[in-house]
Design a protein around this motif. Structure first.
Motif, PDB file in Angstrom:
ATOM      1  N   TRP A 110      17.283  -3.383 -10.873  1.00 29.32           N
ATOM      2  CA  TRP A 110      16.607  -3.890 -12.074  1.00 29.32           C
ATOM      3  C   TRP A 110      15.121  -4.130 -11.853  1.00 29.32           C
ATOM      4  O   TRP A 110      14.333  -4.075 -12.798  1.00 29.32           O
ATOM      5  N   LEU A 111      14.708  -4.351 -10.592  1.00 31.82           N
ATOM      6  CA  LEU A 111      13.302  -4.615 -10.285  1.00 31.82           C
ATOM      7  C   LEU A 111      12.551  -3.394  -9.752  1.00 31.82           C
ATOM      8  O   LEU A 111      11.323  -3.417  -9.670  1.00 31.82           O
ATOM      9  N   ALA A 112      13.263  -2.351  -9.358  1.00 34.76           N
ATOM     10  CA  ALA A 112      12.616  -1.202  -8.720  1.00 34.76           C
ATOM     11  C   ALA A 112      11.674  -0.501  -9.701  1.00 34.76           C
ATOM     12  O   ALA A 112      12.081  -0.170 -10.824  1.00 34.76           O
ATOM     13  N   PRO A 113      10.415  -0.275  -9.314  1.00 36.01           N
ATOM     14  CA  PRO A 113       9.484   0.421 -10.216  1.00 36.01           C
ATOM     15  C   PRO A 113       9.997   1.796 -10.641  1.00 36.01           C
ATOM     16  O   PRO A 113       9.871   2.173 -11.798  1.00 36.01           O
ATOM     17  N   ILE A 114      10.583   2.564  -9.709  1.00 31.47           N
ATOM     18  CA  ILE A 114      11.289   3.800 -10.031  1.00 31.47           C
ATOM     19  C   ILE A 114      12.745   3.580  -9.661  1.00 31.47           C
ATOM     20  O   ILE A 114      13.061   3.319  -8.501  1.00 31.47           O
ATOM     21  N   GLN A 115      13.627   3.689 -10.639  1.00 31.71           N
ATOM     22  CA  GLN A 115      15.045   3.384 -10.406  1.00 31.71           C
ATOM     23  C   GLN A 115      15.843   4.604  -9.970  1.00 31.71           C
ATOM     24  O   GLN A 115      16.824   4.478  -9.234  1.00 31.71           O
ATOM     25  N   VAL A 116      15.410   5.767 -10.428  1.00 33.15           N
ATOM     26  CA  VAL A 116      16.148   7.007 -10.141  1.00 33.15           C
ATOM     27  C   VAL A 116      15.156   8.136  -9.881  1.00 33.15           C
ATOM     28  O   VAL A 116      14.134   8.244 -10.573  1.00 33.15           O
ATOM     29  N   LYS A 117      15.480   8.985  -8.887  1.00 38.78           N
ATOM     30  CA  LYS A 117      14.752  10.238  -8.697  1.00 38.78           C
ATOM     31  C   LYS A 117      15.726  11.389  -8.850  1.00 38.78           C
ATOM     32  O   LYS A 117      16.805  11.380  -8.236  1.00 38.78           O
ATOM     33  N   VAL A 118      15.365  12.330  -9.669  1.00 35.59           N
ATOM     34  CA  VAL A 118      16.184  13.525  -9.853  1.00 35.59           C
ATOM     35  C   VAL A 118      15.584  14.626  -8.981  1.00 35.59           C
ATOM     36  O   VAL A 118      14.392  14.939  -9.099  1.00 35.59           O
ATOM     37  N   LEU A 119      16.428  15.216  -8.127  1.00 31.72           N
ATOM     38  CA  LEU A 119      15.955  16.184  -7.138  1.00 31.72           C
ATOM     39  C   LEU A 119      16.685  17.521  -7.315  1.00 31.72           C
ATOM     40  O   LEU A 119      17.818  17.684  -6.859  1.00 31.72           O
ATOM     41  N   LYS A 172       0.837  -1.206   0.000  1.00 33.32           N
ATOM     42  CA  LYS A 172       0.000   0.000   0.000  1.00 33.32           C
ATOM     43  C   LYS A 172       0.870   1.254   0.000  1.00 33.32           C
ATOM     44  O   LYS A 172       0.654   2.183  -0.774  1.00 33.32           O
ATOM     45  N   GLU A 173       1.898   1.270   0.888  1.00 34.81           N
ATOM     46  CA  GLU A 173       2.757   2.452   1.014  1.00 34.81           C
ATOM     47  C   GLU A 173       3.498   2.754  -0.285  1.00 34.81           C
ATOM     48  O   GLU A 173       3.703   3.922  -0.639  1.00 34.81           O
ATOM     49  N   LEU A 174       3.921   1.700  -0.998  1.00 37.52           N
ATOM     50  CA  LEU A 174       4.717   1.882  -2.206  1.00 37.52           C
ATOM     51  C   LEU A 174       3.865   1.919  -3.476  1.00 37.52           C
ATOM     52  O   LEU A 174       4.400   2.008  -4.582  1.00 37.52           O
ATOM     53  N   GLY A 175       2.537   1.845  -3.310  1.00 36.01           N
ATOM     54  CA  GLY A 175       1.647   1.937  -4.465  1.00 36.01           C
ATOM     55  C   GLY A 175       1.754   0.773  -5.418  1.00 36.01           C
ATOM     56  O   GLY A 175       1.647   0.933  -6.639  1.00 36.01           O
ATOM     57  N   LEU A 176       1.938  -0.437  -4.882  1.00 35.38           N
ATOM     58  CA  LEU A 176       2.125  -1.622  -5.727  1.00 35.38           C
ATOM     59  C   LEU A 176       0.818  -2.358  -5.996  1.00 35.38           C
ATOM     60  O   LEU A 176       0.531  -2.735  -7.130  1.00 35.38           O
ATOM     61  N   TYR A 182      -1.503  -1.886  -9.151  1.00 34.74           N
ATOM     62  CA  TYR A 182      -1.417  -0.483  -9.536  1.00 34.74           C
ATOM     63  C   TYR A 182      -0.227  -0.290 -10.484  1.00 34.74           C
ATOM     64  O   TYR A 182       0.555  -1.219 -10.708  1.00 34.74           O
ATOM     65  N   PRO A 183      -0.074   0.907 -11.076  1.00 34.04           N
ATOM     66  CA  PRO A 183       0.983   1.087 -12.089  1.00 34.04           C
ATOM     67  C   PRO A 183       2.368   0.631 -11.651  1.00 34.04           C
ATOM     68  O   PRO A 183       3.058  -0.079 -12.410  1.00 34.04           O
ATOM     69  N   LYS A 184       2.804   0.986 -10.441  1.00 32.51           N
ATOM     70  CA  LYS A 184       4.146   0.570 -10.009  1.00 32.51           C
ATOM     71  C   LYS A 184       4.206  -0.942  -9.797  1.00 32.51           C
ATOM     72  O   LYS A 184       5.232  -1.577 -10.056  1.00 32.51           O
ATOM     73  N   GLY A 185       3.122  -1.512  -9.317  1.00 29.54           N
ATOM     74  CA  GLY A 185       3.066  -2.959  -9.153  1.00 29.54           C
ATOM     75  C   GLY A 185       3.127  -3.673 -10.491  1.00 29.54           C
ATOM     76  O   GLY A 185       3.719  -4.746 -10.620  1.00 29.54           O
ATOM     77  N   MET A 186       2.504  -3.064 -11.516  1.00 35.14           N
ATOM     78  CA  MET A 186       2.541  -3.662 -12.848  1.00 35.14           C
ATOM     79  C   MET A 186       3.938  -3.603 -13.452  1.00 35.14           C
ATOM     80  O   MET A 186       4.333  -4.502 -14.204  1.00 35.14           O
TER      81      MET A 186
END
Length: 640
Positions: free
Chosen positions: A534-543, A248-252, A266-270
């Motif tokens: 390789w499995l992370a739904p979001i691999q990089v965040k640019v801040l 739930k927290e990670l939107g999977l 959800y999208p990240k879970g997909m």
């Protein structure tokens, strides 16, 4: 005198009637102190057992499964005794040992609460200190029924009435408490050094939803307090990693009240799910599998023919189409068989390996549902291999290697069980023996250690089960290889042999993930949501550290996207420290922070989940590194 052959092959002589506990003392006072139970001629036994004939003997401690089981079985009796002392009107149902501890089911006209559990646990600790010895006695069936009926234990009456009329019924007494039981037990309550009550649940009597709902108290027990504390720490760690909470927290994913047991991705879970499916397809293409897709709904007649109707219909869903009866598939095998059957096959075509990511539906009781671990619809990564009898060993070995290579990518260790013929099975003794020996031979040729799990095979054949071990030491049954002589017979499958005649093929059913949904649940808990890159739904965040650097942040994100790296840029007007904390909570592997210095030098300040703050690095080198991590499917664990 009688001869006793010990586990190490040594033979000792003892007087007839000597108790196992006395033999343990004779062998070693240290062994005697640790001893909890025994095996005599391979059968479970107690330390109180008398040896009257030549036999083999194994003394069991808490390190052995049988010793653990005996201690926790006794702990269940201690729980029941404590409840009856405090609440005499409560009725007893059943109380077995289980893999993680024990439970006992009770009928009470009040609800057990955490406060009541605390009170019961204190009473249990008193019973342990009382050092009550467990004594076994037996009664003829009718006397046993009268004995438990006199004590008002209706559930025990029903249990005894279901036994054959000539049965002799065993009981165990500890102090004032007596319970119907087959055993075995440890000699005294004092052996249960550490005990803890853990949770409450509802449980239908005998698992039948049409019968009364009872209250189930779960607990665990150990031979040392330190072992209990270690286990409780593991449970706390497991709570942090609970896939339902993290999902739930990670939107999977989520499971809504409108579809109990039917997960929504959800999208990240997909993203995660599709990566796993892509990996599955890659592995199976290389291993010579052809992918198929078969319908979710098939005629009821097919399930009669396959044997599922007789052995599995309670777990199936049914419907009608144009007045005819159909079933929603609980397994993929009959569909795969129809694909094989739709054409002539030569021995030159075999082995034929057909793989399917097939959605199946199984009816599970609502009380058994648990996040992604136990659902009512899930995708099995099935494959069915049709082969000649002389190809069995090579094909099983190939599947074993595929599964081994597959699990290594995720960093999983595993152990193997061989499950043999269950009571509810179909087929001849000869076929079962041949299939079981085929699997044994392949395991031995592969050099894999395994243990026999008697009577737990599929109804159509024996199976090899692969149990994954996660970072907390918990085990999960995932992969399986089932050897089947029955389905080819029932569906009259054939191939043309070198002699020009028709021959019956043999069939392997096998999965690697087991269920993709369940495997995702295991991965979430194993990695605590911090998936390898390789499995992370979001691999990089640019801040970007301020609005002035949004253009450069956008340029960095664009370069990453061009390399198919999954990236998000955070343009919110928040302080950079807040953005970093939030991204870390989202378990993103790489945080790339950009400001004036980074924009001027075509750099990014890197914070990686693996190494922490790495300072300013050239953007191209960071992209190259991330690409390599993805390509090699590097995996690593971090603290939850």
């Amino acid at each position: 005198m009688v001869k006793v052959t010990l586990k190490d092959g040594k033979i000792i002589e003892v007087e007839k009637g000597t108790k196992v506990s006395d033999i343990a003392m004779k062998l070693s006072p240290a062994l005697y102190k640790k001893a909890l139970a025994a095996k005599v001629n391979g059968e479970k036994a107690e330390l109180m057992t008398e040896i009257n004939d030549d036999c083999t003997l194994e003394i069991l401690s808490f390190d052995d499964e049988g010793g653990k089981w005996a201690l926790r079985h006794t702990a269940a009796h201690i729980l029941a005794q404590a409840v009856k002392r405090l609440y005499p009107e409560v009725k007893l149902a059943i109380g077995p040992a289980i893999d993680t501890g024990f439970y006992y089911d009770f009928e009470a006209d009040f609800s057990f609460t955490p406060e009541i559990l605390e009170k019961i646990e204190k009473e249990m600790q008193k019973i342990v200190k009382e050092d009550l010895h467990l004594e076994r006695f037996e009664l003829p069936r009718e006397e046993a029924i009268e004995y438990v009926r006199k004590n008002g234990e209706d559930y025990k009456v029903e249990l005894i009435q279901d036994l054959p009329e000539d049965s002799v019924i065993s009981f165990y007494r500890q102090g004032e408490f007596v319970d119907l039981c087959r055993g075995p037990h440890v000699p005294s309550t004092k052996k249960v050094k550490a005990v803890k009550l853990l949770s409450l649940a509802g449980a239908y009597w005998r698992g039948d939803e049409n019968k009364k709902m009872l209250q189930r108290i779960y607990g665990t027990a150990f031979s040392k307090q330190s072992e209990l504390e270690e286990y409780l720490h593991m449970l706390e760690e497991a709570k942090k990693r609970d896939h339902r909470k993290l999902g739930k927290e990670l939107g999977l994913f989520a499971i809504h009240d409108e579809g109990p047991g039917f997960p929504f991705f959800y999208p990240k879970g997909m993203v995660l799910r599709n990566l796993l499916e892509d990996f599955w397809r890659e592995v199976h293409r290389k291993a010579g599998y052809d992918e198929i897709k078969t319908p979710i709904i098939l005629s009821e007649a097919l399930w009669h023919q396959s044997g599922h109707w007789d052995h599995y219909k309670e777990n199936m869903y049914f419907t009608q189409i144009d007045g005819d009866d159909y079933a929603v598939k609980p397994m993929n095998c009959p569909g795969s068989i129809l694909v094989f059957k739709d054409g002539m096959h030569s021995y030159r075509d075999l082995p034929l390996r057909l793989g399917e990511l097939g959605l199946v539906h199984r009816h599970e009781l609502s009380g058994a549902l648990h996040g992604l671990m136990r659902v009512r619809c899930f995708t099995q990564d099935d494959a069915h291999i049709f082969m000649t009898k002389d190809q069995i060993t090579d094909e099983v070995l190939a599947v074993v290697k595929l599964i081994d290579d597959f699990y290594k990518v995720f960093g999983f260790e595993y152990f193997v069980e061989l499950s043999t013929r269950p009571e509810d099975s179909m087929g001849s003794d000869e076929d079962w023996e041949s299939a079981t020996n085929g699997l044994k031979g392949a395991l031995e040729k592969a050099g894999l250690e395994y243990k026999i799990n008697e009577g737990d095979g599929a109804f159509y054949g024996p199976k090899i089960d692969f149990h994954l071990r996660d970072c907390l030491g918990r085990t999960w049954q995932c992969g399986t290889i089932q050897l089947d002589f029955q389905m080819p017979e029932r569906f009259d499958l054939s191939y043309i042999g070198p002699d020009g005649e028709k021959h019956r093929p043999v069939m392997i059913h096998r999965v690697v993930f087991g269920s993709i949904e369940r495997f995702i649940g295991i991965l979430i808990e194993h990695f605590a949501g911090a998936f390898p890159t390789w499995l992370a739904p979001i691999q990089v965040k640019v801040l970007p550290i301020s609005e002035k650097f949004h253009d450069y942040a956008e340029e960095v994100a664009k370069k990453l996207k061009e390399k198919d790296i999954r990236v998000e840029a955070d343009y919110r007007a928040e302080k950079i420290g807040y953005k970093i904390r939030e991204a870390r909570m989202e378990r993103v592997p790489y945080l790339l922070i950009v400001g004036e210095k980074e924009a001027e030098n075509n750099q990014v300040s890197v914070r990686s989940r693996k190494n922490g703050d790495e300072g300013a690095l050239a953007l191209d080198s960071v992209i190259e590194r991330i690409e390599k991590e993805i390509k090699t499917r590097e995996n690593y664990l971090v603290q939850a």
